[in-house]
Design a protein around this motif. Sequence first.
Motif, PDB file in Angstrom:
ATOM      1  N   LEU A   1       0.855  -1.085  -0.092  1.00 51.63           N
ATOM      2  CA  LEU A   1      -0.045   0.097  -0.083  1.00 51.63           C
ATOM      3  C   LEU A   1       0.999   1.417  -0.212  1.00 51.63           C
ATOM      4  N   ARG A   2       1.926   1.229   0.867  1.00 45.31           N
ATOM      5  CA  ARG A   2       2.822   2.424   0.843  1.00 45.31           C
ATOM      6  C   ARG A   2       3.481   2.551  -0.515  1.00 45.31           C
ATOM      7  N   SER A   3       4.007   1.516  -1.209  1.00 45.54           N
ATOM      8  CA  SER A   3       4.609   1.851  -2.365  1.00 45.54           C
ATOM      9  C   SER A   3       3.644   2.281  -3.482  1.00 45.54           C
ATOM     10  N   VAL A   4       2.336   1.891  -3.441  1.00 48.01           N
ATOM     11  CA  VAL A   4       1.175   2.005  -4.316  1.00 48.01           C
ATOM     12  C   VAL A   4       1.308   3.647  -4.238  1.00 48.01           C
ATOM     13  N   PHE A   5       1.160   3.811  -3.062  1.00 49.92           N
ATOM     14  CA  PHE A   5       0.627   5.355  -2.816  1.00 49.92           C
ATOM     15  C   PHE A   5       1.858   6.383  -3.269  1.00 49.92           C
ATOM     16  N   LEU A   6       3.148   5.947  -2.823  1.00 52.62           N
ATOM     17  CA  LEU A   6       4.327   6.834  -2.988  1.00 52.62           C
ATOM     18  C   LEU A   6       4.815   6.911  -4.423  1.00 52.62           C
ATOM     19  N   ARG A   7       4.738   5.445  -5.006  1.00 54.20           N
ATOM     20  CA  ARG A   7       5.659   5.666  -6.492  1.00 54.20           C
ATOM     21  C   ARG A   7       4.468   5.627  -7.571  1.00 54.20           C
ATOM     22  N   VAL A   8       3.398   5.122  -7.339  1.00 52.77           N
ATOM     23  CA  VAL A   8       2.177   5.185  -8.421  1.00 52.77           C
ATOM     24  C   VAL A   8       1.293   6.317  -8.322  1.00 52.77           C
ATOM     25  N   LEU A   9       0.735   6.533  -7.120  1.00 49.90           N
ATOM     26  CA  LEU A   9      -0.175   7.656  -6.964  1.00 49.90           C
ATOM     27  C   LEU A   9       0.364   8.957  -6.958  1.00 49.90           C
ATOM     28  N   ALA A  10       1.336   9.245  -6.138  1.00 47.88           N
ATOM     29  CA  ALA A  10       1.857  10.491  -5.749  1.00 47.88           C
ATOM     30  C   ALA A  10       2.316  11.205  -6.884  1.00 47.88           C
ATOM     31  N   PRO A  11       2.965  10.597  -7.950  1.00 48.96           N
ATOM     32  CA  PRO A  11       3.356  11.439  -9.331  1.00 48.96           C
ATOM     33  C   PRO A  11       2.168  11.521 -10.163  1.00 48.96           C
ATOM     34  N   LEU A  12       0.993  10.778 -10.074  1.00 47.46           N
ATOM     35  CA  LEU A  12       0.012  11.059 -10.859  1.00 47.46           C
ATOM     36  C   LEU A  12      -0.839  12.275 -10.079  1.00 47.46           C
ATOM     37  N   LEU A  13      -0.785  12.315  -8.888  1.00 48.46           N
ATOM     38  CA  LEU A  13      -1.610  13.339  -7.935  1.00 48.46           C
ATOM     39  C   LEU A  13      -0.699  14.760  -7.736  1.00 48.46           C
ATOM     40  N   LEU A  14       0.376  14.558  -8.356  1.00 51.29           N
ATOM     41  CA  LEU A  14       1.248  15.986  -7.998  1.00 51.29           C
ATOM     42  C   LEU A  14       0.555  17.295  -8.577  1.00 51.29           C
ATOM     43  N   PRO A  15      -0.210  17.109  -9.924  1.00 55.53           N
ATOM     44  CA  PRO A  15      -0.717  18.441  -9.980  1.00 55.53           C
ATOM     45  C   PRO A  15      -1.962  18.836  -9.171  1.00 55.53           C
ATOM     46  N   GLY A  16      -2.876  17.707  -8.676  1.00 53.61           N
ATOM     47  CA  GLY A  16      -3.646  18.306  -7.910  1.00 53.61           C
ATOM     48  C   GLY A  16      -3.289  18.687  -6.486  1.00 53.61           C
ATOM     49  N   MET A  17      -2.339  18.065  -5.935  1.00 52.98           N
ATOM     50  CA  MET A  17      -1.663  18.569  -4.851  1.00 52.98           C
ATOM     51  C   MET A  17      -0.957  19.988  -4.720  1.00 52.98           C
TER      52      MET A  17
END
Length: 297
Positions: A196-212
């Motif tokens: 779960l941590r790897s999915v959030f940090l390595r997969v979701l975080a780059p995709l969510l960067l514009p929204g963040m």
Amino acid sequence: MSTVTDVRRGTAAGTGEGRPRRRLVARPAAWLVWGVVVFFFLNLLGVVGSVLVSSFGQRWFDTWLPDGYTTKWYGQAWSEFALFDVIVVTLQVSLLVVALSLLVGVPAAYVLARRNFPGKRLAYLVFLLPILMPPITYGIPLATVLYKFGLAGHLSGVVLANLVPSVPFVILTMTPFIEQIDPRIESAARMCGAGLRSVFLRVLAPLLLPGMLASAILVLVRTVGMFELTFLTAGPDSQTLVVALYYSMSAAGIRAQQSVDAMAVIYTSMMLVLLVISLRYVNPTQLVARVKEEPDA
């Protein structure tokens, strides 16, 4: 603003050939709307312009323009109101609110976007209330609680008070961004052995960067301009720029009006810079866009 197109056939000059000739005639309602818009911007320009001119004027009493111009009021405002310390406090409060709002709001937005649970609509309503309601309505009881526990009057109290509208703002801003990400990407990462941590940090975080980034900039602008909650919970050493501006205006009788105007110009310039940066990196249409997956044919 609607217009009517009057299409008539006429003879072109010197050719004798019939060509369509269009004439745009504005309706009275369109002229009324344009008049209201022009009147509003002229009044806004007059108010802002008078403050700007006054901040550079030496003396300005019964004339159209000041008797002379100087920049000493900016130096006087910088020293009298301790603007360096005030700006440092403003940046500290804003950055702490942005960091904590993202830390709490992004995981909460993920849960709301990916999970269905009883009371989900009620949770959305609870998050909407601090944004829709005037801050003064919940600011007074919130400040009372913070004072009771000894948090108000310090930097921590100002940060906690500003988190109340900022965290829901991040949640409601990030939810559409998360919904636009295909859940199958996360499923594929889990099938490959990612936790779960790897999915959030390595997969979701780059995709969510514009929204963040969009959420962070909007929360930053909102926190710098937040007056009610900061005013109710700030102490002598935890005032932001907007609260210090209010105190300088209320004590204008013992200070030169030009120095107060100079401080107002500094605050307005700071807000304009933040707004320009936010519009540079934030696309307002992304904040409400929701991409729904269409079934394969």
